[in-house]
Design a protein around this motif. Structure first.
Motif, mmCIF file in Angstrom:
data_model
loop_
_atom_site.group_PDB
_atom_site.id
_atom_site.type_symbol
_atom_site.label_atom_id
_atom_site.label_comp_id
_atom_site.label_asym_id
_atom_site.label_seq_id
_atom_site.Cartn_x
_atom_site.Cartn_y
_atom_site.Cartn_z
ATOM 1 N N GLU A 180 0.866 -1.170 0.000
ATOM 2 C CA GLU A 180 0.000 0.000 0.000
ATOM 3 C C GLU A 180 0.903 1.220 0.000
ATOM 4 O OE1 GLU A 180 -3.335 2.391 2.594
ATOM 5 O OE2 GLU A 180 -2.944 0.300 3.114
ATOM 6 N N GLY A 181 0.692 2.095 -0.980
ATOM 7 C CA GLY A 181 1.556 3.254 -1.110
ATOM 8 C C GLY A 181 3.005 2.875 -1.359
ATOM 9 N N GLY A 182 3.242 1.732 -1.980
ATOM 10 C CA GLY A 182 4.586 1.272 -2.291
ATOM 11 C C GLY A 182 5.287 0.539 -1.154
ATOM 12 N N VAL A 183 4.668 0.491 0.012
ATOM 13 C CA VAL A 183 5.277 -0.134 1.196
ATOM 14 C C VAL A 183 4.652 -1.518 1.404
ATOM 15 C CG1 VAL A 183 5.607 0.098 3.688
ATOM 16 C CG2 VAL A 183 5.633 2.133 2.234
ATOM 17 N N PRO A 184 5.479 -2.554 1.633
ATOM 18 C CA PRO A 184 4.911 -3.889 1.870
ATOM 19 C C PRO A 184 3.922 -3.871 3.040
ATOM 20 C CG PRO A 184 7.280 -4.054 1.541
ATOM 21 C CD PRO A 184 6.958 -2.578 1.650
ATOM 22 N N LEU A 185 2.812 -4.559 2.847
ATOM 23 C CA LEU A 185 1.808 -4.675 3.903
ATOM 24 C C LEU A 185 2.363 -5.517 5.048
ATOM 25 C CD1 LEU A 185 -1.384 -5.408 1.777
ATOM 26 C CD2 LEU A 185 -0.892 -3.319 3.055
ATOM 27 N N ARG A 186 2.248 -4.994 6.248
ATOM 28 C CA ARG A 186 2.649 -5.752 7.436
ATOM 29 C C ARG A 186 1.433 -6.523 7.943
ATOM 30 N NH1 ARG A 186 4.468 -0.980 11.158
ATOM 31 N NH2 ARG A 186 2.370 -0.410 10.503
ATOM 32 N N ILE A 187 1.669 -7.496 8.774
ATOM 33 C CA ILE A 187 0.576 -8.277 9.338
ATOM 34 C C ILE A 187 -0.422 -7.357 10.023
ATOM 35 C CG2 ILE A 187 -0.014 -9.980 11.108
ATOM 36 C CD1 ILE A 187 2.550 -11.478 10.312
ATOM 37 N N ARG A 188 0.052 -6.376 10.757
ATOM 38 C CA ARG A 188 -0.858 -5.462 11.461
ATOM 39 C C ARG A 188 -1.646 -4.573 10.503
ATOM 40 N NH1 ARG A 188 3.346 -1.739 14.581
ATOM 41 N NH2 ARG A 188 1.532 -1.348 15.848
ATOM 42 N N ASP A 189 -1.237 -4.509 9.237
ATOM 43 C CA ASP A 189 -1.922 -3.707 8.215
ATOM 44 C C ASP A 189 -2.643 -4.584 7.193
ATOM 45 O OD1 ASP A 189 -0.830 -1.341 9.341
ATOM 46 O OD2 ASP A 189 1.021 -1.662 8.217
ATOM 47 N N ARG A 190 -3.055 -5.754 7.612
ATOM 48 C CA ARG A 190 -3.784 -6.712 6.793
ATOM 49 C C ARG A 190 -2.885 -7.485 5.826
ATOM 50 N NH1 ARG A 190 -6.953 -2.213 7.300
ATOM 51 N NH2 ARG A 190 -8.829 -2.544 8.515
ATOM 52 N N GLY A 191 -1.593 -7.450 6.041
ATOM 53 C CA GLY A 191 -0.668 -8.157 5.169
ATOM 54 C C GLY A 191 -0.290 -9.509 5.744
ATOM 55 N N PRO A 192 0.572 -10.198 5.116
ATOM 56 C CA PRO A 192 1.396 -9.762 3.993
ATOM 57 C C PRO A 192 0.652 -9.716 2.655
ATOM 58 C CG PRO A 192 1.922 -12.027 4.555
ATOM 59 C CD PRO A 192 0.922 -11.551 5.569
ATOM 60 N N ILE A 193 -0.536 -10.357 2.609
ATOM 61 C CA ILE A 193 -1.299 -10.365 1.366
ATOM 62 C C ILE A 193 -2.768 -10.116 1.700
ATOM 63 C CG2 ILE A 193 -1.936 -11.669 -0.709
ATOM 64 C CD1 ILE A 193 0.506 -13.500 -0.087
ATOM 65 N N TRP A 194 -3.394 -9.237 0.940
ATOM 66 C CA TRP A 194 -4.807 -8.907 1.136
ATOM 67 C C TRP A 194 -5.496 -9.007 -0.213
ATOM 68 C CZ3 TRP A 194 -6.584 -3.353 2.935
ATOM 69 C CH2 TRP A 194 -7.967 -3.355 3.134
ATOM 70 N N LEU A 195 -6.536 -9.817 -0.312
ATOM 71 C CA LEU A 195 -7.301 -9.956 -1.541
ATOM 72 C C LEU A 195 -8.297 -8.806 -1.617
ATOM 73 C CD1 LEU A 195 -7.954 -11.785 -4.027
ATOM 74 C CD2 LEU A 195 -9.782 -12.749 -2.632
ATOM 75 N N ILE A 196 -8.117 -7.951 -2.612
ATOM 76 C CA ILE A 196 -9.014 -6.811 -2.777
ATOM 77 C C ILE A 196 -9.573 -6.787 -4.200
ATOM 78 C CG2 ILE A 196 -7.923 -5.417 -0.968
ATOM 79 C CD1 ILE A 196 -6.541 -3.812 -3.155
ATOM 80 N N TYR A 197 -10.619 -6.025 -4.348
ATOM 81 C CA TYR A 197 -11.319 -5.898 -5.630
ATOM 82 C C TYR A 197 -11.304 -4.431 -6.060
ATOM 83 C CZ TYR A 197 -13.103 -10.587 -4.680
ATOM 84 O OH TYR A 197 -13.206 -11.936 -4.428
ATOM 85 N N PRO A 198 -11.486 -4.172 -7.346
ATOM 86 C CA PRO A 198 -11.515 -2.782 -7.829
ATOM 87 C C PRO A 198 -12.871 -2.123 -7.562
ATOM 88 C CG PRO A 198 -11.750 -4.286 -9.677
ATOM 89 C CD PRO A 198 -11.523 -5.135 -8.453
ATOM 90 N N TRP A 199 -13.193 -1.940 -6.279
ATOM 91 C CA TRP A 199 -14.518 -1.446 -5.888
ATOM 92 C C TRP A 199 -14.831 -0.068 -6.465
ATOM 93 C CZ3 TRP A 199 -11.826 -3.826 -1.542
ATOM 94 C CH2 TRP A 199 -12.318 -5.087 -1.233
ATOM 95 N N THR A 200 -13.870 0.828 -6.456
ATOM 96 C CA THR A 200 -14.139 2.181 -6.953
ATOM 97 C C THR A 200 -14.348 2.176 -8.468
ATOM 98 O OG1 THR A 200 -12.849 3.119 -5.147
ATOM 99 C CG2 THR A 200 -13.238 4.540 -7.052
ATOM 100 N N GLU A 201 -13.520 1.463 -9.164
ATOM 101 C CA GLU A 201 -13.580 1.382 -10.625
ATOM 102 C C GLU A 201 -14.804 0.591 -11.099
ATOM 103 O OE1 GLU A 201 -10.892 -1.166 -13.656
ATOM 104 O OE2 GLU A 201 -9.777 0.251 -12.412
ATOM 105 N N ARG A 202 -15.219 -0.388 -10.309
ATOM 106 C CA ARG A 202 -16.338 -1.253 -10.685
ATOM 107 C C ARG A 202 -17.349 -1.325 -9.536
ATOM 108 N NH1 ARG A 202 -14.164 -6.558 -13.110
ATOM 109 N NH2 ARG A 202 -16.396 -6.818 -13.442
ATOM 110 N N PRO A 203 -18.186 -0.300 -9.413
ATOM 111 C CA PRO A 203 -19.131 -0.226 -8.289
ATOM 112 C C PRO A 203 -20.061 -1.437 -8.169
ATOM 113 C CG PRO A 203 -19.243 1.762 -9.645
ATOM 114 C CD PRO A 203 -18.298 0.827 -10.317
#
Length: 169
Positions: A125-148
């Motif tokens: 996120e923002g170029g920084v690897p996601l930490r466990i405390r930030d929902r990392g190391p991997i978070w499955l997300i969808y293009p919610w804004t682009e595809r409402p």
């Protein structure tokens, strides 16, 4: 005085042993180069595959700017590997995926989420690897804004974080 020193030795040894147990074991999903953060198994070519952050990202990073219900009202810039690209890289044969988190929480989703809906395995996120405390190391997300049309409870429920494994069924 010498007797006290000798009496303390077993206690110090026991504490050192506990401290060693508290350290992450090699291959766990903590930060650091070469640490395995994802295992992909099930119906894939060549048996289960392990990925560290560099190996996963070597499949090709893409950027997704989207808003999530977990990160506030402004859009965030995520980067990661498209789920479809990972499935292609391991020659996945199944149509269903079971995705499991570090805490053993799991979701089941159709492969269609990768192929048609643009699901992304966000690692940064923002170029920084996601930490466990930030929902990392991997978070499955969808293009919610682009595809409402994807901003529905069913897709939000599939947005699992702290992913450790994906089994192709």
């Amino acid at each position: 005085m010498r007797r006290r020193s000798l009496a303390i030795l077993p206690i110090v040894g026991a504490l050192a042993g506990l401290a060693a147990q508290a350290q992450p074991a090699p291959g766990t999903a903590s930060s650091g180069p070469g640490r395995i953060i994802l295992r992909v198994g099930g119906r894939i070519a060549g048996g289960a595959r392990d990925f560290d952050l560099a190996g996963l990202e070597a499949l090709g990073l893409e950027v997704l700017q989207t808003q999530t219900q977990w990160t506030g009202t402004e859009e965030r810039r995520f980067s990661g590997v498209p789920l479809a690209r990972l499935l292609q890289a391991v020659s996945a044969q199944g149509e269903t995926l079971r995705v499991q988190a570090l805490n053993d929480y799991a979701v089941t989703l159709p492969r269609e989420d990768a192929d048609r809906h643009g699901a992304l395995l966000a690692t940064r996120e923002g170029g920084v690897p996601l930490r466990i405390r930030d929902r990392g190391p991997i978070w499955l997300i969808y293009p919610w804004t682009e595809r409402p049309e994807l901003d529905l409870p069913i897709y939000r429920e599939r947005a699992i974080w702290q992913i450790r494994s994906i089994d192709v069924i």
